[in-house]
Design a protein around this motif. Structure first.
Motif, PDB file in Angstrom:
ATOM      1  N   ARG A 141      42.855  53.006  46.527  1.00  0.00           N
ATOM      2  CA  ARG A 141      44.124  52.534  45.966  1.00  0.00           C
ATOM      3  C   ARG A 141      44.589  51.277  46.699  1.00  0.00           C
ATOM      4  O   ARG A 141      45.062  50.327  46.089  1.00  0.00           O
ATOM      5  CB  ARG A 141      45.180  53.625  46.054  1.00  0.00           C
ATOM      6  CG  ARG A 141      46.471  53.254  45.328  1.00  0.00           C
ATOM      7  CD  ARG A 141      47.472  54.374  45.290  1.00  0.00           C
ATOM      8  NE  ARG A 141      46.924  55.586  44.714  1.00  0.00           N
ATOM      9  CZ  ARG A 141      47.151  56.811  45.176  1.00  0.00           C
ATOM     10  NH1 ARG A 141      47.943  57.003  46.216  1.00  0.00           N
ATOM     11  NH2 ARG A 141      46.615  57.862  44.599  1.00  0.00           N
ATOM     12  N   GLN A 142      44.418  51.252  48.029  1.00  0.00           N
ATOM     13  CA  GLN A 142      44.800  50.066  48.800  1.00  0.00           C
ATOM     14  C   GLN A 142      43.929  48.869  48.428  1.00  0.00           C
ATOM     15  O   GLN A 142      44.423  47.757  48.293  1.00  0.00           O
ATOM     16  CB  GLN A 142      44.713  50.351  50.298  1.00  0.00           C
ATOM     17  CG  GLN A 142      45.796  51.277  50.795  1.00  0.00           C
ATOM     18  CD  GLN A 142      45.568  51.744  52.227  1.00  0.00           C
ATOM     19  OE1 GLN A 142      44.465  51.660  52.749  1.00  0.00           O
ATOM     20  NE2 GLN A 142      46.625  52.260  52.844  1.00  0.00           N
ATOM     21  N   ASP A 144      42.516  48.428  45.514  1.00  0.00           N
ATOM     22  CA  ASP A 144      42.948  48.027  44.174  1.00  0.00           C
ATOM     23  C   ASP A 144      44.224  47.206  44.220  1.00  0.00           C
ATOM     24  O   ASP A 144      44.398  46.265  43.446  1.00  0.00           O
ATOM     25  CB  ASP A 144      43.144  49.250  43.270  1.00  0.00           C
ATOM     26  CG  ASP A 144      41.836  49.952  42.944  1.00  0.00           C
ATOM     27  OD1 ASP A 144      40.758  49.354  43.174  1.00  0.00           O
ATOM     28  OD2 ASP A 144      41.886  51.098  42.466  1.00  0.00           O
ATOM     29  N   LEU A 145      45.143  47.537  45.142  1.00  0.00           N
ATOM     30  CA  LEU A 145      46.397  46.804  45.260  1.00  0.00           C
ATOM     31  C   LEU A 145      46.201  45.425  45.873  1.00  0.00           C
ATOM     32  O   LEU A 145      46.883  44.473  45.510  1.00  0.00           O
ATOM     33  CB  LEU A 145      47.416  47.602  46.078  1.00  0.00           C
ATOM     34  CG  LEU A 145      47.958  48.869  45.428  1.00  0.00           C
ATOM     35  CD1 LEU A 145      48.843  49.636  46.412  1.00  0.00           C
ATOM     36  CD2 LEU A 145      48.735  48.544  44.156  1.00  0.00           C
ATOM     37  N   THR A 146      45.249  45.310  46.811  1.00  0.00           N
ATOM     38  CA  THR A 146      45.020  44.012  47.456  1.00  0.00           C
ATOM     39  C   THR A 146      44.112  43.113  46.624  1.00  0.00           C
ATOM     40  O   THR A 146      44.121  41.908  46.793  1.00  0.00           O
ATOM     41  CB  THR A 146      44.410  44.181  48.861  1.00  0.00           C
ATOM     42  OG1 THR A 146      43.192  44.918  48.766  1.00  0.00           O
ATOM     43  CG2 THR A 146      45.375  44.874  49.793  1.00  0.00           C
ATOM     44  N   ASN A 147      43.333  43.693  45.727  1.00  0.00           N
ATOM     45  CA  ASN A 147      42.432  42.919  44.859  1.00  0.00           C
ATOM     46  C   ASN A 147      42.715  43.240  43.395  1.00  0.00           C
ATOM     47  O   ASN A 147      41.888  43.852  42.725  1.00  0.00           O
ATOM     48  CB  ASN A 147      40.966  43.238  45.167  1.00  0.00           C
ATOM     49  CG  ASN A 147      40.583  42.928  46.586  1.00  0.00           C
ATOM     50  OD1 ASN A 147      41.013  41.929  47.137  1.00  0.00           O
ATOM     51  ND2 ASN A 147      39.781  43.789  47.200  1.00  0.00           N
ATOM     52  N   PRO A 148      43.874  42.840  42.879  1.00  0.00           N
ATOM     53  CA  PRO A 148      44.178  43.179  41.484  1.00  0.00           C
ATOM     54  C   PRO A 148      43.205  42.481  40.531  1.00  0.00           C
ATOM     55  O   PRO A 148      42.743  41.371  40.794  1.00  0.00           O
ATOM     56  CB  PRO A 148      45.611  42.678  41.290  1.00  0.00           C
ATOM     57  CG  PRO A 148      45.818  41.679  42.370  1.00  0.00           C
ATOM     58  CD  PRO A 148      44.905  42.046  43.491  1.00  0.00           C
ATOM     59  N   ARG A 149      42.902  43.147  39.444  1.00  0.00           N
ATOM     60  CA  ARG A 149      41.995  42.591  38.443  1.00  0.00           C
ATOM     61  C   ARG A 149      42.777  41.675  37.507  1.00  0.00           C
ATOM     62  O   ARG A 149      43.924  41.915  37.211  1.00  0.00           O
ATOM     63  CB  ARG A 149      41.367  43.713  37.616  1.00  0.00           C
ATOM     64  CG  ARG A 149      40.479  44.602  38.421  1.00  0.00           C
ATOM     65  CD  ARG A 149      39.913  45.646  37.536  1.00  0.00           C
ATOM     66  NE  ARG A 149      39.026  46.516  38.300  1.00  0.00           N
ATOM     67  CZ  ARG A 149      38.370  47.525  37.782  1.00  0.00           C
ATOM     68  NH1 ARG A 149      38.498  47.811  36.505  1.00  0.00           N
ATOM     69  NH2 ARG A 149      37.582  48.245  38.526  1.00  0.00           N
ATOM     70  N   ARG A 150      42.059  40.656  37.056  1.00  0.00           N
ATOM     71  CA  ARG A 150      42.654  39.790  36.037  1.00  0.00           C
ATOM     72  C   ARG A 150      42.667  40.563  34.720  1.00  0.00           C
ATOM     73  O   ARG A 150      41.862  41.457  34.508  1.00  0.00           O
ATOM     74  CB  ARG A 150      41.817  38.514  35.884  1.00  0.00           C
ATOM     75  CG  ARG A 150      41.793  37.656  37.122  1.00  0.00           C
ATOM     76  CD  ARG A 150      41.084  36.318  36.868  1.00  0.00           C
ATOM     77  NE  ARG A 150      40.051  36.356  35.864  1.00  0.00           N
ATOM     78  CZ  ARG A 150      38.736  36.286  36.114  1.00  0.00           C
ATOM     79  NH1 ARG A 150      38.318  36.204  37.352  1.00  0.00           N
ATOM     80  NH2 ARG A 150      37.867  36.309  35.139  1.00  0.00           N
ATOM     81  N   SER A 151      43.551  40.209  33.843  1.00  0.00           N
ATOM     82  CA  SER A 151      43.674  40.936  32.578  1.00  0.00           C
ATOM     83  C   SER A 151      42.390  40.855  31.762  1.00  0.00           C
ATOM     84  O   SER A 151      42.035  41.804  31.073  1.00  0.00           O
ATOM     85  CB  SER A 151      44.851  40.427  31.767  1.00  0.00           C
ATOM     86  OG  SER A 151      44.678  39.038  31.468  1.00  0.00           O
TER      87      SER A 151
END
Length: 156
Positions: A141-142, A144-151
């Motif tokens: 989860r951490q 995912d939060l630090t490396n958000p995906r582009r839409s």
């Protein structure tokens, strides 16, 4: 020593099955095949406060068994318990690790029982170290939060 202190900080009021679902695949044709299923097991844990210091903890197990590319069976179990957990610094640890660890053997037994009633062999799911799984989930989860995906990545 700290582990023993955590376990003494809560009491169990009740343990019960909230939901149980069994979906066999193509029976009786499956009974003719050699039983060596590929098993996928997903575990979800949640809790909610019922009253002050009184919580319902729910462990959901989703088992999906396949024989080659054929669905053998799906079993969903929601094993739950009502726990009295005082407001201490270890409350979150108790609700997310200790209580689910107590529920897990009951959920495993429910899966095996319903599988046997469907005339499948018991799955004999190995014990799970919930503390390690939770640590991995928090780490993921951490990330995912630090490396958000582009839409556009999410859609592809």
């Amino acid at each position: 020593m700290a582990q023993a202190d955590i376990k003494s900080d809560y009491t169990v009021e009740r343990i019960y099955v909230r939901r149980l679902n069994f979906e066999p695949g193509d029976v009786p044709a499956l009974f003719e095949l050699k039983w060596k299923p590929q098993i996928k097991l997903e575990i979800e844990v949640s809790h909610r406060e019922l009253a002050e210091s009184r919580f319902e903890v729910v462990m959901k197990l989703h088992l999906n068994a396949e024989l080659g590319s054929r669905p053998a069976c799906k079993i969903d179990v929601e094993q739950a318990g009502i726990f009295h957990v005082p407001d201490t610094k270890s409350r979150n640890q108790i609700l997310t690790v200790e209580c689910p660890s107590l529920l897990f053997p009951y959920a495993r037994e429910a899966i095996d029982s319903i599988a046997v009633k469907g005339t499948f062999p018991a799955f004999a799911i190995a014990p799970v170290n919930l503390q390690n799984l939770i640590r991995q989930a928090i780490h993921q989860r951490q990330l995912d939060l630090t490396n958000p995906r582009r839409s556009d990545e999410v859609l592809n």
